[in-house]
Design an enzyme around this catalytic site. Sequence first.
Site, PDB file in Angstrom:
ATOM      1  N   ASP A  33     -11.221 -48.146  38.879  1.00 32.19           N
ATOM      2  CA  ASP A  33      -9.925 -48.216  38.198  1.00 32.19           C
ATOM      3  C   ASP A  33      -9.830 -49.578  37.515  1.00 32.19           C
ATOM      4  O   ASP A  33     -10.306 -50.582  38.066  1.00 32.19           O
ATOM      5  CB  ASP A  33      -8.796 -48.053  39.225  1.00 32.19           C
ATOM      6  CG  ASP A  33      -7.471 -47.640  38.596  1.00 32.19           C
ATOM      7  OD1 ASP A  33      -6.933 -48.420  37.781  1.00 32.19           O
ATOM      8  OD2 ASP A  33      -6.964 -46.557  38.933  1.00 32.19           O
ATOM      9  N   ALA A  75      -8.995 -41.147  35.536  1.00 38.31           N
ATOM     10  CA  ALA A  75      -8.535 -42.275  34.722  1.00 38.31           C
ATOM     11  C   ALA A  75      -8.213 -41.765  33.322  1.00 38.31           C
ATOM     12  O   ALA A  75      -9.015 -41.049  32.727  1.00 38.31           O
ATOM     13  CB  ALA A  75      -9.621 -43.346  34.653  1.00 38.31           C
ATOM     14  N   ALA A  76      -7.038 -42.129  32.801  1.00 38.73           N
ATOM     15  CA  ALA A  76      -6.633 -41.587  31.500  1.00 38.73           C
ATOM     16  C   ALA A  76      -5.436 -42.344  30.948  1.00 38.73           C
ATOM     17  O   ALA A  76      -4.718 -43.022  31.678  1.00 38.73           O
ATOM     18  CB  ALA A  76      -6.278 -40.100  31.630  1.00 38.73           C
ATOM     19  N   SER A 118      -5.216 -30.763  31.285  1.00 31.74           N
ATOM     20  CA  SER A 118      -3.769 -30.546  31.348  1.00 31.74           C
ATOM     21  C   SER A 118      -3.379 -29.187  30.799  1.00 31.74           C
ATOM     22  O   SER A 118      -3.440 -28.955  29.591  1.00 31.74           O
ATOM     23  CB  SER A 118      -3.032 -31.633  30.551  1.00 31.74           C
ATOM     24  OG  SER A 118      -1.651 -31.365  30.531  1.00 31.74           O
ATOM     25  N   TYR A 143      -2.391 -36.326  22.722  1.00 35.81           N
ATOM     26  CA  TYR A 143      -2.789 -36.302  24.131  1.00 35.81           C
ATOM     27  C   TYR A 143      -3.405 -34.944  24.481  1.00 35.81           C
ATOM     28  O   TYR A 143      -4.463 -34.870  25.122  1.00 35.81           O
ATOM     29  CB  TYR A 143      -1.584 -36.588  25.020  1.00 35.81           C
ATOM     30  CG  TYR A 143      -1.833 -36.384  26.493  1.00 35.81           C
ATOM     31  CD1 TYR A 143      -2.626 -37.272  27.210  1.00 35.81           C
ATOM     32  CD2 TYR A 143      -1.278 -35.299  27.177  1.00 35.81           C
ATOM     33  CE1 TYR A 143      -2.861 -37.088  28.560  1.00 35.81           C
ATOM     34  CE2 TYR A 143      -1.500 -35.110  28.524  1.00 35.81           C
ATOM     35  CZ  TYR A 143      -2.299 -35.998  29.212  1.00 35.81           C
ATOM     36  OH  TYR A 143      -2.536 -35.816  30.544  1.00 35.81           O
ATOM     37  N   VAL A 187      10.317 -36.239  37.292  1.00 31.63           N
ATOM     38  CA  VAL A 187      10.827 -36.109  38.664  1.00 31.63           C
ATOM     39  C   VAL A 187      11.008 -37.491  39.277  1.00 31.63           C
ATOM     40  O   VAL A 187      12.040 -37.804  39.894  1.00 31.63           O
ATOM     41  CB  VAL A 187       9.881 -35.250  39.536  1.00 31.63           C
ATOM     42  CG1 VAL A 187      10.422 -35.160  40.959  1.00 31.63           C
ATOM     43  CG2 VAL A 187       9.723 -33.859  38.939  1.00 31.63           C
ATOM     44  N   VAL A 202      18.826 -36.795  29.595  1.00 39.84           N
ATOM     45  CA  VAL A 202      18.266 -35.475  29.310  1.00 39.84           C
ATOM     46  C   VAL A 202      18.011 -35.396  27.808  1.00 39.84           C
ATOM     47  O   VAL A 202      18.932 -35.547  27.001  1.00 39.84           O
ATOM     48  CB  VAL A 202      19.233 -34.354  29.741  1.00 39.84           C
ATOM     49  CG1 VAL A 202      18.705 -32.985  29.320  1.00 39.84           C
ATOM     50  CG2 VAL A 202      19.462 -34.401  31.250  1.00 39.84           C
ATOM     51  N   ARG A 210       9.452 -26.782  32.899  1.00 36.79           N
ATOM     52  CA  ARG A 210       8.143 -27.235  33.329  1.00 36.79           C
ATOM     53  C   ARG A 210       7.830 -26.586  34.677  1.00 36.79           C
ATOM     54  O   ARG A 210       8.701 -26.051  35.353  1.00 36.79           O
ATOM     55  CB  ARG A 210       8.112 -28.773  33.477  1.00 36.79           C
ATOM     56  CG  ARG A 210       8.299 -29.538  32.159  1.00 36.79           C
ATOM     57  CD  ARG A 210       7.154 -29.330  31.205  1.00 36.79           C
ATOM     58  NE  ARG A 210       7.291 -30.118  29.994  1.00 36.79           N
ATOM     59  CZ  ARG A 210       7.882 -29.685  28.883  1.00 36.79           C
ATOM     60  NH1 ARG A 210       8.416 -28.469  28.839  1.00 36.79           N
ATOM     61  NH2 ARG A 210       7.930 -30.461  27.812  1.00 36.79           N
ATOM     62  N   ARG A 274      12.434 -35.114  21.902  1.00 39.03           N
ATOM     63  CA  ARG A 274      11.357 -36.034  21.541  1.00 39.03           C
ATOM     64  C   ARG A 274      10.195 -35.299  20.873  1.00 39.03           C
ATOM     65  O   ARG A 274       9.883 -34.163  21.217  1.00 39.03           O
ATOM     66  CB  ARG A 274      10.865 -36.769  22.795  1.00 39.03           C
ATOM     67  CG  ARG A 274      11.922 -37.679  23.382  1.00 39.03           C
ATOM     68  CD  ARG A 274      11.460 -38.386  24.625  1.00 39.03           C
ATOM     69  NE  ARG A 274      11.291 -37.466  25.750  1.00 39.03           N
ATOM     70  CZ  ARG A 274      11.063 -37.860  26.995  1.00 39.03           C
ATOM     71  NH1 ARG A 274      10.989 -39.134  27.272  1.00 39.03           N
ATOM     72  NH2 ARG A 274      10.919 -36.977  27.962  1.00 39.03           N
TER      73      ARG A 274
END
Length: 316
Positions: A33, A75-76, A118, A143, A187, A202, A210, A274
């Site tokens: 890391d 790792a990202a 993802s 992403y 969360v 919000v 999700r 967004r």
Amino acid sequence: MSGRVLVTGGAGFIGSHIAEAYLRGGWEVVVLDDLSRGKERNVPKGARFVQADIRSPEARQVLATGGFTVLNHHAAQIDVRVSVDEPALDASINVAGFVNLLDGAGAGGVRRVVFASSGGVIYGDPEVIPTPETAPKMPVSPYGVSKLAGEYYLRALAALRGFEGIAMRYANVFGPRQDPKSEAGVVSIFTSRLLVDKPLTVFGNGKQTRDYVFVKDVARANVLASTVPVPSDGELDAPAFNIATSKERDVLTLAEAVGRVLGKKPELEFAPPRAGELFRSSLDIGKARRVLGWSPEVVFDDGLRDLVEWFRKEGT
């Protein structure tokens, strides 16, 4: 079966739980890391720690000479907004960094690579919900593109270098050690703010959904994915698994749940939606059940309670 595993990103949120799960399973664990986001205190006792950037020659050398059975790559660059603002940075870490590690894995005789992909982003706004692994890949953010590119590099270099590759397509992971300052963890953000009686922001109308899966369930899936026979029919989706709950939860419902666990009524502040965010996301986990023998075990409210307890003890 156990062996020697390198967990990249193992000082971070998900990676540290995965390192712990490997240790419990009798594996020898090395964590790599760069501590740009992770914290050395998250590295579990019993694991060896190496500080390095995944893009560096040092990281490649660790894999080329370390005698690892498995590379578990977590790792990202994880923030969708950062990828929108700085797509070249996102690609340098998530694509070039991963390829550097894969090159080292091939040179070092690594047998299997488990890659954190993802499911929340590579499918884009899907037509079918819960979404299966075979759904069209239409990422709407850089992403998401970088994660999908990682899967293609994994497939190609696995064939060229002689290792096996598995892609873990996560829904929204939550739990202890999640950074409340990161935009990627709603969360954790809601929990940390409500604990100190701050309003919850919000974005949009709060109806976007999700699929929230607890981090210890995710860690267990990674250890299973390190040992099961890898499905292979030449297709990209064959060695890919959705790791999720198959349950949708919208943002307003999430805010209510956090309030319920904390015994507080959240105050909501609404802001414009967004760029690059999906409206609905939930993943079909039938394949993970069948092939990995995995399904989520932690009930959402119980996971929230664990997160709250962690914040009260150690959260910053």
